[in-house]
Design a protein around this motif. Structure first.
Motif, PDB file in Angstrom:
ATOM      1  N   CYS A   1       0.855  -1.201   0.000  1.00 55.27           N
ATOM      2  CA  CYS A   1       0.000   0.000   0.000  1.00 55.27           C
ATOM      3  C   CYS A   1       0.885   1.244   0.000  1.00 55.27           C
ATOM      4  N   PRO A   2       0.369   2.338  -0.560  1.00 52.17           N
ATOM      5  CA  PRO A   2       1.183   3.546  -0.701  1.00 52.17           C
ATOM      6  C   PRO A   2       1.583   4.130   0.655  1.00 52.17           C
TER       7      PRO A   2
ATOM      8  N   TRP B   1       1.041   4.833   4.519  1.00 50.02           N
ATOM      9  CA  TRP B   1       0.355   3.650   5.030  1.00 50.02           C
ATOM     10  C   TRP B   1       1.358   2.506   5.131  1.00 50.02           C
TER      11      TRP B   1
ATOM     12  N   GLY C   1      -9.398   6.336  -5.323  1.00 44.07           N
ATOM     13  CA  GLY C   1      -8.006   6.588  -5.698  1.00 44.07           C
ATOM     14  C   GLY C   1      -7.278   5.376  -6.232  1.00 44.07           C
TER      15      GLY C   1
ATOM     16  N   GLY D   1      -3.199   5.234  -6.227  1.00 41.00           N
ATOM     17  CA  GLY D   1      -2.808   4.314  -5.165  1.00 41.00           C
ATOM     18  C   GLY D   1      -2.091   3.083  -5.681  1.00 41.00           C
ATOM     19  N   TRP D   2      -2.672   2.434  -6.688  1.00 39.52           N
ATOM     20  CA  TRP D   2      -2.054   1.212  -7.203  1.00 39.52           C
ATOM     21  C   TRP D   2      -0.780   1.531  -7.974  1.00 39.52           C
TER      22      TRP D   2
ATOM     23  N   ALA E   1       1.862   2.013  -5.256  1.00 41.77           N
ATOM     24  CA  ALA E   1       2.265   0.707  -4.735  1.00 41.77           C
ATOM     25  C   ALA E   1       3.168  -0.014  -5.744  1.00 41.77           C
TER      26      ALA E   1
END
Length: 151
Positions: free
Chosen positions: A33-34, A37, A130, A134-135, A138
């Protein structure tokens, strides 16, 4: 059905498939996870029917519990998981099926991560949460780990 409710990213990662696979499977907490986090791995039984249990932890105390199973695992090629089921093939409230694909491309890795949703509404909600930034963040982190593995 001709309609699909997928969100997907595809990237060419500057590392061989073996390193990206190892980063994905052995160092998941380092990239999943970004930042800021963090990821807590409780179970990653990488086989069909195996348990996946991960907690995403936010900087302000947020916690997102992810519980599911792996549907298919082909080493160095494919990981398919879902939160629609828990261990023992027991149904639970689904969000998506996740498909991660790894393919050699001239010594680098063509990585595709897909979130397959049950409805257009679920897909649109995930996009609004997001998904893309987000992905992609990651996946940047996944590449960092894979490149570290290759030295």
């Amino acid at each position: 059905m001709s309609d699909t409710w997928d969100l997907s990213i595809t990237r060419l990662i500057d590392a061989p498939v073996d390193a990206v696979w190892r980063a994905w499977t052995e160092h998941t907490a380092d990239w999943f996870c970004p930042r800021p986090w963090t990821t807590e791995i409780h179970a990653m039984d990488l086989k069909a029917g195996g348990r996946s249990s991960i907690t995403l932890c936010g900087p302000d105390g947020e916690r997102n519990e992810l519980e599911g199973v792996y549907l298919e695992v082909i080493p160095h090629r494919l990981i398919v998981s879902t939160d629609a089921l828990r261990v023992g093939w027991h149904p639970q409230g689904p969000f998506m099926v996740r498909v991660d694909e790894f393919a050699d491309e001239a010594g680098q890795t063509r990585y595709t991560a897909t979130a397959r949703h049950w409805t257009a509404e679920a897909r649109d909600n995930h996009a609004a949460m997001g998904f893309e930034p987000g992905w992609n963040a990651a996946t940047d982190q996944l590449e960092e780990v894979a490149r570290r593995i290759t030295g």
